[in-house]
Design a protein around this motif. Structure first.
Motif, PDB file in Angstrom:
ATOM      1  N   ASP A 354       0.841  -1.198   0.000  1.00  0.00           N
ATOM      2  CA  ASP A 354       0.000   0.000   0.000  1.00  0.00           C
ATOM      3  C   ASP A 354       0.877   1.249   0.000  1.00  0.00           C
ATOM      4  O   ASP A 354       1.716   1.434   0.883  1.00  0.00           O
ATOM      5  CB  ASP A 354      -0.913   0.007   1.223  1.00  0.00           C
ATOM      6  N   LYS A 355       0.687   2.059  -1.003  1.00  0.00           N
ATOM      7  CA  LYS A 355       1.482   3.286  -1.124  1.00  0.00           C
ATOM      8  C   LYS A 355       1.001   4.330  -0.107  1.00  0.00           C
ATOM      9  O   LYS A 355      -0.186   4.459   0.165  1.00  0.00           O
ATOM     10  CB  LYS A 355       1.370   3.848  -2.540  1.00  0.00           C
ATOM     11  N   LYS A 356       1.946   5.053   0.457  1.00  0.00           N
ATOM     12  CA  LYS A 356       1.603   6.127   1.368  1.00  0.00           C
ATOM     13  C   LYS A 356       1.052   7.313   0.584  1.00  0.00           C
ATOM     14  O   LYS A 356       1.624   7.727  -0.421  1.00  0.00           O
ATOM     15  CB  LYS A 356       2.832   6.566   2.168  1.00  0.00           C
ATOM     16  N   MET A 357      -0.044   7.851   1.075  1.00  0.00           N
ATOM     17  CA  MET A 357      -0.654   8.990   0.397  1.00  0.00           C
ATOM     18  C   MET A 357       0.126  10.264   0.694  1.00  0.00           C
ATOM     19  O   MET A 357       0.633  10.449   1.808  1.00  0.00           O
ATOM     20  CB  MET A 357      -2.113   9.159   0.843  1.00  0.00           C
ATOM     21  N   SER A 358       0.198  11.111  -0.296  1.00  0.00           N
ATOM     22  CA  SER A 358       0.825  12.414  -0.098  1.00  0.00           C
ATOM     23  C   SER A 358      -0.076  13.286   0.774  1.00  0.00           C
ATOM     24  O   SER A 358      -1.243  12.979   1.029  1.00  0.00           O
ATOM     25  CB  SER A 358       1.063  13.094  -1.447  1.00  0.00           C
ATOM     26  N   ARG A 359       0.481  14.397   1.234  1.00  0.00           N
ATOM     27  CA  ARG A 359      -0.295  15.292   2.088  1.00  0.00           C
ATOM     28  C   ARG A 359      -1.508  15.855   1.344  1.00  0.00           C
ATOM     29  O   ARG A 359      -2.590  15.997   1.923  1.00  0.00           O
ATOM     30  CB  ARG A 359       0.598  16.431   2.565  1.00  0.00           C
ATOM     31  N   ARG A 360      -1.312  16.150   0.092  1.00  0.00           N
ATOM     32  CA  ARG A 360      -2.423  16.708  -0.679  1.00  0.00           C
ATOM     33  C   ARG A 360      -3.540  15.691  -0.841  1.00  0.00           C
ATOM     34  O   ARG A 360      -4.720  16.019  -0.625  1.00  0.00           O
ATOM     35  CB  ARG A 360      -1.913  17.159  -2.052  1.00  0.00           C
ATOM     36  N   ARG A 361      -3.189  14.438  -1.186  1.00  0.00           N
ATOM     37  CA  ARG A 361      -4.216  13.413  -1.356  1.00  0.00           C
ATOM     38  C   ARG A 361      -4.860  13.075  -0.022  1.00  0.00           C
ATOM     39  O   ARG A 361      -6.061  12.799   0.039  1.00  0.00           O
ATOM     40  CB  ARG A 361      -3.605  12.160  -1.983  1.00  0.00           C
ATOM     41  N   ARG A 362      -4.074  13.071   1.062  1.00  0.00           N
ATOM     42  CA  ARG A 362      -4.652  12.794   2.375  1.00  0.00           C
ATOM     43  C   ARG A 362      -5.639  13.895   2.772  1.00  0.00           C
ATOM     44  O   ARG A 362      -6.701  13.613   3.340  1.00  0.00           O
ATOM     45  CB  ARG A 362      -3.545  12.682   3.423  1.00  0.00           C
ATOM     46  N   TYR A 365      -8.737  13.354   0.831  1.00  0.00           N
ATOM     47  CA  TYR A 365      -9.462  12.202   1.364  1.00  0.00           C
ATOM     48  C   TYR A 365     -10.210  12.566   2.644  1.00  0.00           C
ATOM     49  O   TYR A 365     -11.379  12.191   2.829  1.00  0.00           O
ATOM     50  CB  TYR A 365      -8.469  11.058   1.621  1.00  0.00           C
ATOM     51  N   GLU A 366      -9.555  13.315   3.529  1.00  0.00           N
ATOM     52  CA  GLU A 366     -10.224  13.730   4.757  1.00  0.00           C
ATOM     53  C   GLU A 366     -11.387  14.668   4.458  1.00  0.00           C
ATOM     54  O   GLU A 366     -12.435  14.612   5.132  1.00  0.00           O
ATOM     55  CB  GLU A 366      -9.216  14.416   5.687  1.00  0.00           C
ATOM     56  N   ALA A 367     -11.233  15.529   3.449  1.00  0.00           N
ATOM     57  CA  ALA A 367     -12.334  16.425   3.074  1.00  0.00           C
ATOM     58  C   ALA A 367     -13.522  15.629   2.541  1.00  0.00           C
ATOM     59  O   ALA A 367     -14.688  15.937   2.856  1.00  0.00           O
ATOM     60  CB  ALA A 367     -11.854  17.432   2.032  1.00  0.00           C
ATOM     61  N   MET A 368     -13.248  14.597   1.764  1.00  0.00           N
ATOM     62  CA  MET A 368     -14.331  13.747   1.256  1.00  0.00           C
ATOM     63  C   MET A 368     -15.039  13.025   2.392  1.00  0.00           C
ATOM     64  O   MET A 368     -16.268  12.902   2.404  1.00  0.00           O
ATOM     65  CB  MET A 368     -13.767  12.748   0.246  1.00  0.00           C
ATOM     66  N   LYS A 369     -14.267  12.528   3.376  1.00  0.00           N
ATOM     67  CA  LYS A 369     -14.883  11.861   4.513  1.00  0.00           C
ATOM     68  C   LYS A 369     -15.749  12.828   5.310  1.00  0.00           C
ATOM     69  O   LYS A 369     -16.866  12.480   5.744  1.00  0.00           O
ATOM     70  CB  LYS A 369     -13.798  11.258   5.411  1.00  0.00           C
ATOM     71  N   ALA A 370     -15.250  14.054   5.528  1.00  0.00           N
ATOM     72  CA  ALA A 370     -16.039  15.035   6.258  1.00  0.00           C
ATOM     73  C   ALA A 370     -17.321  15.384   5.514  1.00  0.00           C
ATOM     74  O   ALA A 370     -18.398  15.525   6.119  1.00  0.00           O
ATOM     75  CB  ALA A 370     -15.201  16.295   6.493  1.00  0.00           C
ATOM     76  N   GLU A 371     -17.232  15.505   4.181  1.00  0.00           N
ATOM     77  CA  GLU A 371     -18.427  15.812   3.391  1.00  0.00           C
ATOM     78  C   GLU A 371     -19.430  14.672   3.467  1.00  0.00           C
ATOM     79  O   GLU A 371     -20.640  14.890   3.590  1.00  0.00           O
ATOM     80  CB  GLU A 371     -18.023  16.066   1.935  1.00  0.00           C
ATOM     81  N   ALA A 372     -18.931  13.415   3.438  1.00  0.00           N
ATOM     82  CA  ALA A 372     -19.824  12.266   3.531  1.00  0.00           C
ATOM     83  C   ALA A 372     -20.508  12.205   4.896  1.00  0.00           C
ATOM     84  O   ALA A 372     -21.704  11.907   4.991  1.00  0.00           O
ATOM     85  CB  ALA A 372     -19.044  10.979   3.275  1.00  0.00           C
ATOM     86  N   ARG A 373     -19.751  12.530   5.958  1.00  0.00           N
ATOM     87  CA  ARG A 373     -20.361  12.524   7.286  1.00  0.00           C
ATOM     88  C   ARG A 373     -21.419  13.610   7.417  1.00  0.00           C
ATOM     89  O   ARG A 373     -22.474  13.410   8.014  1.00  0.00           O
ATOM     90  CB  ARG A 373     -19.273  12.703   8.343  1.00  0.00           C
ATOM     91  N   SER A 374     -21.140  14.785   6.862  1.00  0.00           N
ATOM     92  CA  SER A 374     -22.125  15.866   6.934  1.00  0.00           C
ATOM     93  C   SER A 374     -23.392  15.512   6.162  1.00  0.00           C
ATOM     94  O   SER A 374     -24.510  15.780   6.621  1.00  0.00           O
ATOM     95  CB  SER A 374     -21.523  17.159   6.392  1.00  0.00           C
ATOM     96  N   LEU A 375     -23.235  14.900   4.981  1.00  0.00           N
ATOM     97  CA  LEU A 375     -24.403  14.467   4.223  1.00  0.00           C
ATOM     98  C   LEU A 375     -25.197  13.422   4.990  1.00  0.00           C
ATOM     99  O   LEU A 375     -26.431  13.431   4.982  1.00  0.00           O
ATOM    100  CB  LEU A 375     -23.965  13.911   2.862  1.00  0.00           C
ATOM    101  N   HIS A 376     -24.487  12.519   5.677  1.00  0.00           N
ATOM    102  CA  HIS A 376     -25.169  11.496   6.454  1.00  0.00           C
ATOM    103  C   HIS A 376     -25.952  12.127   7.609  1.00  0.00           C
ATOM    104  O   HIS A 376     -27.099  11.738   7.883  1.00  0.00           O
ATOM    105  CB  HIS A 376     -24.137  10.492   6.989  1.00  0.00           C
ATOM    106  N   ARG A 377     -25.367  13.128   8.268  1.00  0.00           N
ATOM    107  CA  ARG A 377     -26.073  13.801   9.355  1.00  0.00           C
ATOM    108  C   ARG A 377     -27.296  14.549   8.828  1.00  0.00           C
ATOM    109  O   ARG A 377     -28.361  14.553   9.459  1.00  0.00           O
ATOM    110  CB  ARG A 377     -25.125  14.760  10.068  1.00  0.00           C
ATOM    111  N   ASP A 378     -27.171  15.185   7.658  1.00  0.00           N
ATOM    112  CA  ASP A 378     -28.305  15.898   7.076  1.00  0.00           C
ATOM    113  C   ASP A 378     -29.439  14.934   6.733  1.00  0.00           C
ATOM    114  O   ASP A 378     -30.622  15.248   6.947  1.00  0.00           O
ATOM    115  CB  ASP A 378     -27.863  16.661   5.818  1.00  0.00           C
TER     116      ASP A 378
END
Length: 410
Positions: A354-362, A365-378
């Motif tokens: 498994d390749k380590k993700m760069s800071r930009r990709r990480r 990825y965290e922004a996508m997870k936060a957006e998914a959690r917010s959509l789930h809460r909505d």
């Protein structure tokens, strides 16, 4: 008895409970070792002890008569290893030839059988395909058939006057003498382009007694026929592994990719294949181990011929020990083969890690997870708001009140 004298009683009870737990844990450990003891004895007698004996044989001059630990057997150190690795001569050139043949064999068999088994699995996993059970059995059947029987059949099919060459004549192609042609495929293609002799930089330099020009010759025509046979016989087993992995993925992910507008090719390589990474790792690892241990097809088919172009390291180990009575050399070749398999497996594991993700990709990825959690809460909030109204409507249609609907679990 006073209350002060009765106070220590719970401590003694807790101590007895701890002692009982310790005894139970010790009993469980003993029971586990007793259950494993038969298998430990079997593996020790039939695997560990023979490996230790073979290791001693590889550093001794045992002649194959009597016990390897007899008084007439002397320790020769690494002589059997240096004979095939560093000392110029027939032993080194044979080992270099076997290593070259095996390297080309592995380089072609592993990708071909992995790709073919994956394609077959994807095809047979489709629900629209009828008689999937029949096709799975048909593709898996060569894997459970005797390799000796398939080798004999392959010798008939690829005979100079066999069915394969007869089919090639329909297209105006004169088929080769498959199991008697020692030329490498790369050399054949280069000779068709007018290149019949290699440059001096390749012909004058050698490794393990084999020139660089011969290392780049590719598999011989005979070895290529064996490669086709092995891919034909092993793809069925790996196909079932991929089918099981595909069924465990489920359809939700692919349906989500379809809704996002992904094409079939994008769904395959961007969605399905990444989820099959553990299975691909297993298939490639088993393929590498199996190709470096190939023996029965060579023994029953070509026995290393023609001109040693189908000689493999496993068959060379057998031939050195049983045919040439060089038991120490044969054992040394087997341990060198063991090291090669370990190194190749480690390289394959390093490549597929498994390749380590760069800071930009990480961060993405965290922004996508936060957006998914917010959509789930909505979505949950919308459900909570809309549920009382839905309950009242259903209760009204059923002739009751919202409280009645709540009692019914609506």
């Amino acid at each position: 008895m006073s209350s002060s004298q009765k106070a220590p009683e719970p401590r003694r009870t807790g101590a007895r409970k701890t002692e009982r737990q310790r005894i139970d844990r010790k009993g469980q450990e003993v029971s586990g070792w007793l259950f494993c003891l038969p298998m430990i004895l079997i593996l020790g007698v039939f695997m560990f002890i023979p490996i230790v004996m073979a290791l001693w044989v590889s550093v001794s001059n045992w002649s194959g008569r009597g016990t390897p630990f007899g008084a007439n057997v002397d320790f020769v150190g690494l002589k059997n290893y240096t004979d095939v690795l560093t000392t110029p001569g027939l032993a080194q050139s044979d080992f270099g030839t076997a290593l070259r043949n095996n390297a080309w064999y592995t380089l072609l068999v592993v990708p071909l059988q992995t790709l073919l088994s994956l394609v077959l699995a994807v095809m047979l996993n489709r629900k629209i395909l009828k008689a999937r059970g029949f096709f799975r059995t048909a593709f898996y059947f060569p894997s459970v058939t005797s390799s000796v029987a398939i080798t004999v059949l392959w010798l008939f099919l690829f005979n100079a006057a066999g069915p394969i060459n007869a089919m090639l004549k329909w297209f105006g192609v004169n088929g080769p003498n498959w199991f008697n042609d020692p030329r490498g495929i790369v050399h054949i293609l280069l000779s068709a382009l007018g290149v019949k002799n290699g440059p001096a930089a390749l012909t004058e330099h050698s490794f393990l007694g084999v020139s660089a020009w011969d290392w780049l010759s590719g598999p011989s025509v005979a070895m290529f026929a064996i490669i086709l046979m092995v891919v034909f016989t092993t793809s069925g087993t790996f196909m079932l592994m991929f089918v099981a992995a595909l069924q465990s993925i489920g359809e939700a992910t692919e349906e989500a990719a379809i809704m996002d507008g992904a094409s079939p090719w994008q769904r395959m390589w961007k969605v399905t294949v990444p989820q099959l990474k553990p299975t691909i790792f297993t298939v490639v690892t088993l393929g590498i181990i199996g190709t470096w241990q190939v023996f029965d097809q060579i023994y029953t088919g070509t026995q290393g011929g023609p001109a040693k172009t189908t000689l493999t390291t496993a068959y060379l180990s057998y031939s050195a020990a049983f045919n040439s009575q060089e038991w120490g050399r044969g054992a040394a070749i087997s341990f060198i083969l063991f090291v090669i398999i370990i190194v190749m497996t480690w390289i394959q594991r390093w490549v597929m890690r498994d390749k380590k993700m760069s800071r930009r990709r990480r961060a993405d990825y965290e922004a996508m997870k936060a957006e998914a959690r917010s959509l789930h809460r909505d979505e949950l909030a919308a459900l909570r708001v809309g549920r009382p109204a839905q309950a009242r409507a259903e209760a009204a249609s059923a002739g009751g009140t919202a409280d009645d609907a709540a009692e019914r679990g609506i």
